[in-house]
Scaffold this motif. Sequence first.
Motif, PDB file in Angstrom:
ATOM      1  N   GLN A 275       0.864  -1.181   0.000  1.00 20.76           N
ATOM      2  CA  GLN A 275       0.000   0.000   0.000  1.00 20.76           C
ATOM      3  C   GLN A 275       0.900   1.230   0.000  1.00 20.76           C
ATOM      4  N   VAL A 276       0.736   2.105  -0.997  1.00 20.01           N
ATOM      5  CA  VAL A 276       1.629   3.251  -1.144  1.00 20.01           C
ATOM      6  C   VAL A 276       0.813   4.512  -1.412  1.00 20.01           C
ATOM      7  N   GLY A 277       1.471   5.635  -1.368  1.00 22.50           N
ATOM      8  CA  GLY A 277       0.841   6.912  -1.684  1.00 22.50           C
ATOM      9  C   GLY A 277       1.867   7.852  -2.301  1.00 22.50           C
ATOM     10  N   PHE A 278       1.367   8.836  -3.001  1.00 21.91           N
ATOM     11  CA  PHE A 278       2.235   9.850  -3.600  1.00 21.91           C
ATOM     12  C   PHE A 278       2.217  11.084  -2.702  1.00 21.91           C
ATOM     13  N   ARG A 279       3.325  11.338  -2.085  1.00 23.30           N
ATOM     14  CA  ARG A 279       3.471  12.539  -1.270  1.00 23.30           C
ATOM     15  C   ARG A 279       4.942  12.809  -1.068  1.00 23.30           C
ATOM     16  N   GLU A 280       5.288  14.050  -0.786  1.00 21.57           N
ATOM     17  CA  GLU A 280       6.675  14.440  -0.576  1.00 21.57           C
ATOM     18  C   GLU A 280       6.758  15.211   0.728  1.00 21.57           C
ATOM     19  N   ILE A 281       7.683  14.821   1.582  1.00 17.22           N
ATOM     20  CA  ILE A 281       7.839  15.454   2.889  1.00 17.22           C
ATOM     21  C   ILE A 281       9.205  16.130   2.956  1.00 17.22           C
ATOM     22  N   TYR A 282       9.225  17.310   3.578  1.00 16.66           N
ATOM     23  CA  TYR A 282      10.476  18.069   3.680  1.00 16.66           C
ATOM     24  C   TYR A 282      10.478  18.826   5.000  1.00 16.66           C
ATOM     25  N   TYR A 283      11.646  18.846   5.652  1.00 17.37           N
ATOM     26  CA  TYR A 283      11.812  19.614   6.888  1.00 17.37           C
ATOM     27  C   TYR A 283      12.922  20.630   6.696  1.00 17.37           C
ATOM     28  N   ASP A 284      12.576  21.898   6.870  1.00 17.97           N
ATOM     29  CA  ASP A 284      13.544  22.989   6.800  1.00 17.97           C
ATOM     30  C   ASP A 284      14.099  23.189   8.207  1.00 17.97           C
ATOM     31  N   GLY A 285      15.255  22.583   8.461  1.00 20.49           N
ATOM     32  CA  GLY A 285      15.819  22.646   9.802  1.00 20.49           C
ATOM     33  C   GLY A 285      16.257  24.034  10.207  1.00 20.49           C
ATOM     34  N   GLN A 286      16.588  24.893   9.255  1.00 23.09           N
ATOM     35  CA  GLN A 286      17.002  26.251   9.586  1.00 23.09           C
ATOM     36  C   GLN A 286      15.846  27.058  10.162  1.00 23.09           C
ATOM     37  N   ARG A 287      14.663  26.860   9.582  1.00 22.12           N
ATOM     38  CA  ARG A 287      13.489  27.619  10.027  1.00 22.12           C
ATOM     39  C   ARG A 287      12.544  26.794  10.894  1.00 22.12           C
ATOM     40  N   GLY A 288      12.832  25.487  11.051  1.00 22.61           N
ATOM     41  CA  GLY A 288      11.981  24.639  11.867  1.00 22.61           C
ATOM     42  C   GLY A 288      10.600  24.445  11.278  1.00 22.61           C
ATOM     43  N   GLN A 289      10.513  24.378   9.952  1.00 20.40           N
ATOM     44  CA  GLN A 289       9.213  24.290   9.297  1.00 20.40           C
ATOM     45  C   GLN A 289       9.103  23.003   8.490  1.00 20.40           C
ATOM     46  N   TRP A 290       7.902  22.409   8.532  1.00 18.88           N
ATOM     47  CA  TRP A 290       7.605  21.169   7.834  1.00 18.88           C
ATOM     48  C   TRP A 290       6.761  21.477   6.599  1.00 18.88           C
ATOM     49  N   PHE A 291       7.030  20.723   5.538  1.00 24.22           N
ATOM     50  CA  PHE A 291       6.273  20.875   4.297  1.00 24.22           C
ATOM     51  C   PHE A 291       5.849  19.494   3.801  1.00 24.22           C
ATOM     52  N   ILE A 292       4.605  19.377   3.385  1.00 24.30           N
ATOM     53  CA  ILE A 292       4.137  18.165   2.727  1.00 24.30           C
ATOM     54  C   ILE A 292       3.514  18.577   1.402  1.00 24.30           C
ATOM     55  N   ASN A 293       3.982  17.930   0.358  1.00 23.42           N
ATOM     56  CA  ASN A 293       3.560  18.296  -1.005  1.00 23.42           C
ATOM     57  C   ASN A 293       3.740  19.796  -1.250  1.00 23.42           C
ATOM     58  N   HIS A 294       4.824  20.335  -0.672  1.00 23.34           N
ATOM     59  CA  HIS A 294       5.230  21.735  -0.852  1.00 23.34           C
ATOM     60  C   HIS A 294       4.312  22.721  -0.129  1.00 23.34           C
ATOM     61  N   GLN A 295       3.428  22.229   0.716  1.00 22.31           N
ATOM     62  CA  GLN A 295       2.616  23.118   1.556  1.00 22.31           C
ATOM     63  C   GLN A 295       3.085  22.993   3.001  1.00 22.31           C
ATOM     64  N   ARG A 296       3.248  24.133   3.628  1.00 23.02           N
ATOM     65  CA  ARG A 296       3.708  24.146   5.015  1.00 23.02           C
ATOM     66  C   ARG A 296       2.633  23.572   5.935  1.00 23.02           C
ATOM     67  N   VAL A 297       3.081  22.811   6.935  1.00 27.25           N
ATOM     68  CA  VAL A 297       2.134  22.203   7.861  1.00 27.25           C
ATOM     69  C   VAL A 297       2.689  22.312   9.275  1.00 27.25           C
ATOM     70  N   PHE A 298       1.845  22.747  10.195  1.00 28.55           N
ATOM     71  CA  PHE A 298       2.215  22.806  11.615  1.00 28.55           C
ATOM     72  C   PHE A 298       1.795  21.488  12.261  1.00 28.55           C
ATOM     73  N   LEU A 299       2.717  20.850  12.981  1.00 25.88           N
ATOM     74  CA  LEU A 299       2.472  19.532  13.548  1.00 25.88           C
ATOM     75  C   LEU A 299       1.905  19.657  14.958  1.00 25.88           C
ATOM     76  N   ARG A 300       0.697  19.142  15.143  1.00 26.20           N
ATOM     77  CA  ARG A 300       0.056  19.089  16.456  1.00 26.20           C
ATOM     78  C   ARG A 300      -0.028  17.614  16.852  1.00 26.20           C
ATOM     79  N   GLY A 301       0.883  17.189  17.703  1.00 30.82           N
ATOM     80  CA  GLY A 301       1.041  15.763  17.918  1.00 30.82           C
ATOM     81  C   GLY A 301       0.843  15.303  19.339  1.00 30.82           C
ATOM     82  N   THR A 302       0.848  13.984  19.464  1.00 26.97           N
ATOM     83  CA  THR A 302       0.833  13.326  20.764  1.00 26.97           C
ATOM     84  C   THR A 302       1.799  12.163  20.700  1.00 26.97           C
ATOM     85  N   ASN A 303       2.301  11.720  21.850  1.00 23.75           N
ATOM     86  CA  ASN A 303       3.128  10.524  21.948  1.00 23.75           C
ATOM     87  C   ASN A 303       2.229   9.329  22.237  1.00 23.75           C
ATOM     88  N   TYR A 304       2.623   8.161  21.723  1.00 25.42           N
ATOM     89  CA  TYR A 304       1.717   7.022  21.742  1.00 25.42           C
ATOM     90  C   TYR A 304       2.461   5.731  22.060  1.00 25.42           C
TER      91      TYR A 304
END
Length: 697
Positions: A274-303
């Motif tokens: 099972q696969v999907g088409f997506r691209e993930i990128y992390y800009d470590g200089q600015r601390g920003q995440w991008f998925i499919n070239h759109q910036r996304v803020f991560l709201r997470g929990t530990n599990y």
Amino acid sequence: MWQFSPLVHDPTDLAPVQSHFDASHWPTITVPGNWYPQGYDLAGRHWYRRAFTLSRLPDSPSELVFEGVDYSARVWLNGHFLGQHSGFFAAFSFEVSTQLQLGQNWLVVEVDSPLEQQEDKDWSLNKRLIKGVLSHHDTRPGGAWSERGQEQNTGGIWGDVRLQPKPPFDVAELQWHSQVNQKQTRASVEFVVAQPMKARGQWQLELISGSDRSAVERYVFPVVTNDAGARLSFSLPWAERRLWWPREMGEAALYELSISYVEDGVRTEVARRQVGFREIYYDGQRGQWFINHQRVFLRGTNYIPTLYLAKANEALLAHDLALMAQANVNIVRVHAMVLPQRFYRMADRLGMMVWQDFPLQWGYVDEPSFTLEAQRQARLLVSQFGHHPSVVTWSGHNEPPWDADWMQYVYSNYQPDQNRALDEQLYLAFKTADPSRPVFAASLTKEHPWLGWYSGSWQDYGKPAKQALITEYGAQALPDLPVWAGVVELTDDLSLPDDWSQWEFHNFQRKETFELAGVSAGKNVAELIDNSQKYQARLIRYAAESLRRQKYQPVGAIFQFMLVEHWPSANWGVLDHRRNPKPGYEALQTAYQPVMPSIMHEQASFAPEQWIELPVYLLNDLHQDYLDARLTLQLYQGEDLVAHQEQRVDLMADTVQQLADFAPESLPAGRYQLRADLYSAQQRLLGYSKFEFEVTP
């Protein structure tokens, strides 16, 4: 049902592998299943035996597949040694075509889940098992630093055991990497084949989609090498395809990848993923995440759903993932462990991003053999789980000794550089195996502020953050009284205990609760429970909203610790071990709304003459503008409306917008609630917030 030997055996005694061995006196055990939940409180080496009957021998080659064994296994079939495997999370298999026989067959498995050596009081700094939280953690039975910290061992054959047809070629180290350019996508597929192939053969790759599986892309590639062990690489061309998005950003579109070998017109499928088409990128200089070239803020929990992976069935995992989604979580950190494949398939379908830890937790031996084993298991993790689009990053080691100087107060022989070389090599193993994802060598202690629990105050979350990644924050809270009464012994009058050892075995941290967090014990257990739950809820909400107000300045991701308590205990979960929500769950749900008005203050009590200014922020994590939105602020004393404000605002996509403080006139003594509601121009409720405070002499 398998026969099981609960007695630890001498590894040189192989009598049970013989078919004539009498095991009729052995008890039975269920597979899949870990041994402790089935009443076997033990560790070390133990035998499993299972008879099965074949009325005819298979026409094609067969393999014996193990979904997972904790921690290592040696396997025999009809007295023939098939091989061995180490590592609790990885599936493994053996070809058994020549060992099968008509009639009765005997399968024998030696499972070894040992304890770490405890002769040295610093054993937990020098662990040898790659089991993460399953062998050493402060949420395990007994906690991390007690003599009882290795109780309730997690060993056993926790996954399915299957006899199935074997593809003609062993496909190993399969990798799927996709790229996105606007609506166009492409992908590369890599794998290793053990057997030589004929030059006239072909490889066929199919992408299957659609509810009726009618949409098929088919690509055919000639055999270009017939060398055994060759690494093959194929590219799927740029084309317009549906993208995999996190659930709040779009559709989590999935495809089935089928890999077949075609020879003389005969097609044989050798792998399916099972696969999907997506691209993930992390800009470590600015601390920003991008998925499919759109910036996304991560709201997470530990599990950590359970200590016993056999219990992590479809129903439990689906329930937990639904609760994450309802709490507005968009990413889950699988904390220093690895879950069964079914979890990642479900996360793929739900559009829930996954931060995947490698199961290293605190200290391990600095030996070349251990480093090599960690690298081997890292490659297994990537090859077996890397095709899941939900997995967006790998993290190598949680709070390693080289980054945890607090260990000097716990261990007498602490070395400041311990495991640094290990983590450097582990990082390289991940980056080499999977260049398509961000990789972190470690989850660092500076990313785990734990303000208001291990240091400082919960109000300190209102100060400027220094880290872009906040991968742990939170506080403990006791479960509700009926649940806690089923965990520890309570007196009829619910008086607080004189001896807290039973509570501490179940993870209650007394010093942190009373001395550092300042939670009031109250007059009895019921009051303590209430006070601890209110404290956890207040801290979670204040921390989450304060950090979100600093979005990209510099904060790019936050992860509450943790979603659920994975055994009967009192720790950091906002759900108890029965999945009942504590008030902290609603606090997380409120603070994690993608769009919300945020009104919080570090004070909850004001003097009558004090000028009250409540800061108002609008948070928008979505890639959508809300023009001409309407914000209403209503201040109530009891049921009486004492102040009201309303204003129109243009809330832009992926922003934080600070408005004028809400500053009511001088208020008389009493309890108050400020309610904030944000509506779209079409009068749809976008988000809400409540802040309760009191004015008291």
